[in-house]
Write a protein that holds these residues in place. Structure first.
Motif, mmCIF file in Angstrom:
data_model
loop_
_atom_site.group_PDB
_atom_site.id
_atom_site.type_symbol
_atom_site.label_atom_id
_atom_site.label_comp_id
_atom_site.label_asym_id
_atom_site.label_seq_id
_atom_site.Cartn_x
_atom_site.Cartn_y
_atom_site.Cartn_z
ATOM 1 N N LEU A 242 0.003 -95.902 42.854
ATOM 2 C CA LEU A 242 1.372 -95.459 42.622
ATOM 3 C C LEU A 242 1.395 -94.373 41.552
ATOM 4 C CD1 LEU A 242 4.355 -95.933 43.279
ATOM 5 C CD2 LEU A 242 4.408 -97.677 41.494
ATOM 6 N N THR A 243 2.003 -93.253 41.885
ATOM 7 C CA THR A 243 2.190 -92.159 40.940
ATOM 8 C C THR A 243 3.651 -91.733 40.972
ATOM 9 O OG1 THR A 243 1.647 -90.490 42.626
ATOM 10 C CG2 THR A 243 -0.177 -91.309 41.263
ATOM 11 N N GLY A 244 4.057 -90.981 39.972
ATOM 12 C CA GLY A 244 5.426 -90.498 39.980
ATOM 13 C C GLY A 244 5.879 -90.057 38.605
ATOM 14 N N THR A 245 7.157 -89.701 38.524
ATOM 15 C CA THR A 245 7.735 -89.185 37.287
ATOM 16 C C THR A 245 8.851 -90.111 36.822
ATOM 17 O OG1 THR A 245 7.304 -86.947 38.085
ATOM 18 C CG2 THR A 245 8.777 -87.178 36.185
ATOM 19 N N GLU A 246 8.772 -90.568 35.577
ATOM 20 C CA GLU A 246 9.813 -91.419 35.027
ATOM 21 C C GLU A 246 11.052 -90.589 34.694
ATOM 22 O OE1 GLU A 246 8.601 -94.206 32.059
ATOM 23 O OE2 GLU A 246 6.594 -94.466 32.931
ATOM 24 N N MET A 247 12.160 -91.257 34.428
ATOM 25 C CA MET A 247 13.424 -90.574 34.220
ATOM 26 C C MET A 247 13.396 -89.622 33.029
ATOM 27 S SD MET A 247 15.505 -91.412 36.629
ATOM 28 C CE MET A 247 17.119 -90.995 35.977
ATOM 29 N N ASP A 248 12.550 -89.916 32.025
ATOM 30 C CA ASP A 248 12.470 -89.038 30.857
ATOM 31 C C ASP A 248 11.510 -87.872 31.064
ATOM 32 O OD1 ASP A 248 10.021 -90.266 30.800
ATOM 33 O OD2 ASP A 248 10.272 -91.209 28.834
ATOM 34 N N GLY A 249 10.960 -87.766 32.288
ATOM 35 C CA GLY A 249 10.053 -86.664 32.603
ATOM 36 C C GLY A 249 8.596 -86.973 32.377
ATOM 37 N N SER A 250 8.279 -88.132 31.813
ATOM 38 C CA SER A 250 6.884 -88.479 31.555
ATOM 39 C C SER A 250 6.184 -88.939 32.829
ATOM 40 C CB SER A 250 6.807 -89.586 30.494
ATOM 41 O OG SER A 250 7.458 -90.764 30.945
ATOM 42 N N LYS A 251 4.870 -88.830 32.836
ATOM 43 C CA LYS A 251 4.069 -89.245 33.978
ATOM 44 C C LYS A 251 3.922 -90.761 33.986
ATOM 45 C CE LYS A 251 -0.416 -88.409 36.189
ATOM 46 N NZ LYS A 251 -1.724 -87.706 36.056
ATOM 47 N N PHE A 252 4.158 -91.353 35.134
ATOM 48 C CA PHE A 252 4.068 -92.806 35.267
ATOM 49 C C PHE A 252 2.621 -93.265 35.163
ATOM 50 C CE2 PHE A 252 3.497 -96.494 38.140
ATOM 51 C CZ PHE A 252 4.263 -97.415 37.453
ATOM 52 N N ASP A 253 2.383 -94.340 34.392
ATOM 53 C CA ASP A 253 1.032 -94.883 34.190
ATOM 54 C C ASP A 253 0.912 -96.223 34.923
ATOM 55 O OD1 ASP A 253 -1.456 -95.634 33.386
ATOM 56 O OD2 ASP A 253 -1.029 -95.634 31.232
ATOM 57 N N TRP A 254 0.350 -96.183 36.106
ATOM 58 C CA TRP A 254 0.206 -97.388 36.929
ATOM 59 C C TRP A 254 -0.776 -98.385 36.305
ATOM 60 C CZ3 TRP A 254 2.359 -100.565 39.905
ATOM 61 C CH2 TRP A 254 1.734 -101.288 40.921
ATOM 62 N N ALA A 255 -1.748 -97.885 35.539
ATOM 63 C CA ALA A 255 -2.763 -98.763 34.943
ATOM 64 C C ALA A 255 -2.137 -99.783 33.983
ATOM 65 C CB ALA A 255 -3.806 -97.924 34.202
ATOM 66 N N ASP A 323 11.545 -88.561 41.970
ATOM 67 C CA ASP A 323 10.850 -87.350 42.424
ATOM 68 C C ASP A 323 11.510 -86.760 43.667
ATOM 69 O OD1 ASP A 323 8.248 -87.082 40.705
ATOM 70 O OD2 ASP A 323 8.419 -89.217 41.168
ATOM 71 N N GLY A 324 12.813 -87.003 43.848
ATOM 72 C CA GLY A 324 13.515 -86.412 44.981
ATOM 73 C C GLY A 324 13.853 -87.424 46.053
ATOM 74 N N ASP A 325 14.591 -86.950 47.065
ATOM 75 C CA ASP A 325 15.073 -87.818 48.135
ATOM 76 C C ASP A 325 14.019 -88.002 49.214
ATOM 77 O OD1 ASP A 325 15.038 -85.404 49.417
ATOM 78 O OD2 ASP A 325 17.181 -85.315 49.820
ATOM 79 N N PHE A 326 14.431 -88.499 50.372
ATOM 80 C CA PHE A 326 13.505 -88.807 51.465
ATOM 81 C C PHE A 326 12.606 -87.622 51.813
ATOM 82 C CE2 PHE A 326 16.459 -92.283 52.279
ATOM 83 C CZ PHE A 326 15.621 -93.286 52.735
ATOM 84 N N ASP A 327 13.191 -86.433 51.871
ATOM 85 C CA ASP A 327 12.431 -85.264 52.313
ATOM 86 C C ASP A 327 11.505 -84.726 51.231
ATOM 87 O OD1 ASP A 327 13.614 -85.286 54.841
ATOM 88 O OD2 ASP A 327 15.322 -84.104 54.148
ATOM 89 N N ALA A 328 11.924 -84.842 49.959
ATOM 90 C CA ALA A 328 11.160 -84.224 48.876
ATOM 91 C C ALA A 328 10.163 -85.177 48.220
ATOM 92 C CB ALA A 328 12.128 -83.680 47.817
ATOM 93 N N ASN A 329 10.433 -86.459 48.255
ATOM 94 C CA ASN A 329 9.627 -87.414 47.510
ATOM 95 C C ASN A 329 8.261 -87.628 48.166
ATOM 96 O OD1 ASN A 329 8.588 -89.934 46.364
ATOM 97 N ND2 ASN A 329 10.627 -90.153 45.471
ATOM 98 N N PRO A 330 7.169 -87.307 47.453
ATOM 99 C CA PRO A 330 5.829 -87.464 48.034
ATOM 100 C C PRO A 330 5.516 -88.905 48.432
ATOM 101 C CG PRO A 330 5.727 -86.226 45.971
ATOM 102 C CD PRO A 330 7.111 -86.760 46.087
#
Length: 394
Positions: A242-255, A323-330
């Motif tokens: 799982l990867t992504g961007t948190e609401m504050d703009g920081s990178k999500f840390d799945w570990a 990270d965006g809606d259905f079309d934009a979200n990786p």
């Protein structure tokens, strides 16, 4: 389940359009006017109704029609959607119009010669008929589903090899085929019959592969998402990334979540089923959080302001990735998210336990993975409250 994507607007475009509320209001107003009108005027209305009944039935197939005539008939029926003015017309289109389109499409495929197959609109009619077949396949046998999937795949391959043509109907053959493919996959994924549900990943992959190789950008994107859906359904027992961007703009840390049981929840503020499920999810979070349960929300919202306001109002206790809606979200593409809410439950070792853990099923699995939760504390009586001086209970 709130579904988005191509299946969405097209699948029920012709089959399930019931007419807007203002038409229903207009119908009621017309009824009231007629009941209050003088008798002579009502007779004129009756004569007008008789004249309308004498008009040719727009949903009556022409007798002994050629393929060319049937194609023109289908085109005229589809065009009637833009001419609907009353609720009665909408209902007629939804029922008799759909049936007429299905019969005409089947007839075309039965009687078409090699020359007929070269006619403008033939490919479009075949593709549209596949949409109707897919939308009516919920109770098909596994063999019938596989046959339909093969027909859709063959049509996709043939359409990709053919030179582009102007759409004969309201939409192109490509769009109809995307609707047919995604409709069949979604129908299987959420089917209550186990023997059909188990075919979902196979069909997603079989139809997604040729679409992903398409020269059409929309078709290729849909194909990638269908392959992603097959990947998601095959996840149980496998590691989850799982990867992504948190609401504050920081990178999500799945570990950071290793050693926790985590529910990954795809949702959106505009999704009513998601909002209905939210109180139960919060309750499960409160019960099992101290035992090691976490939630990671994946927002499908396009409107960032609406998301922020909703989160502030609801006081979310877990992290949300945006990270965006259905079309934009990786992630929506990687895991083939065609509908929400959509969940993935991951155990302490980072392996997927379930792709359907919601409501009571979530609590059952959390109890199995984390143990019985402590019952919620009840409010203690206020010690400063005045004591009962009535003598009751003595």
């Amino acid at each position: 389940m709130r579904v988005a994507g191509i299946a969405l607007g097209l699948i029920f475009l012709f089959a399930c359009w019931g007419g807007p509320p203002q038409l229903r209001a207009a119908d009621e107003a017309n009824k009231n006017k007629k009941s209050d009108a003088p008798q002579a005027e009502q007779k004129d209305d009756a004569k007008s109704g008789e004249a309308e009944q004498e008009e040719a039935d727009p949903y009556q197939l022409p007798e002994k029609a050629t393929v060319k005539q049937l194609l023109d008939f289908m085109k005229s029926v589809q065009a009637r959607r833009t001419q609907i003015k009353t609720q009665a017309e909408a209902i007629a289109f939804q029922t008799r119009g759909q049936a007429a389109l299905r019969v005409a499409g089947e007839k075309i495929e039965q009687i078409a010669t090699d020359d007929d197959k070269k006619l403008p609109g033939y490919t479009d009619a075949v593709a549209f008929n596949l949409v109707l077949r897919a939308s009516a396949s919920r109770d098909n046998s596994p063999g019938e589903v596989k046959e339909l999937a093969a027909d859709i795949k063959n049509a996709i391959v043939a359409n990709e090899a053919a030179p582009p043509q102007q759409p004969f109907f309201m939409f192109s053959a490509t769009k109809f085929l995307l609707a047919a493919a995604t409709q069949l996959g979604v129908m299987l994924e959420y089917n209550r019959h186990p023997e059909l549900h188990d075919l979902a990943a196979e069909v997603y992959r079989e139809l997604g592969t040729p679409l992903a190789a398409s020269k059409d950008a929309e078709a290729a994107k849909t194909g990638e998402k269908m392959i992603g859906a097959a990947r998601r359904l095959d996840l149980p027992g496998k590691p989850f990334e799982l990867t992504g961007t948190e609401m504050d703009g920081s990178k999500f840390d799945w570990a950071k979540y290793r050693g926790k049981v985590v529910l990954v929840d795809f949702w959106a503020t505009w999704c009513r089923p998601c909002l209905i499920a939210l109180p139960d999810l919060k309750r499960s979070y409160q019960l099992f959080h101290d035992l090691g349960f976490e939630v990671v929300g994946i927002s499908m919202d396009r409107d960032r302001n609406a998301l922020e306001q909703f989160m502030a109002r609801e006081n979310f206790p877990w992290v949300i990735l945006s990270d965006g809606d259905f079309d934009a979200n990786p992630l929506a593409t990687q895991y083939g998210i065609f509908g929400i809410p959509n969940v993935i439950l991951v155990d302490k070792e980072g392996k997927v336990v379930s792709t359907a853990a919601q409501g009571p099923e979530l609590d059952r699995l959390l109890t199995k993975l984390l143990g019985e939760p402590k019952p919620p504390e009840t409010e203690k009586p206020d010690s400063d409250a005045p004591k009962d001086q009535s003598g009751a209970g003595k």
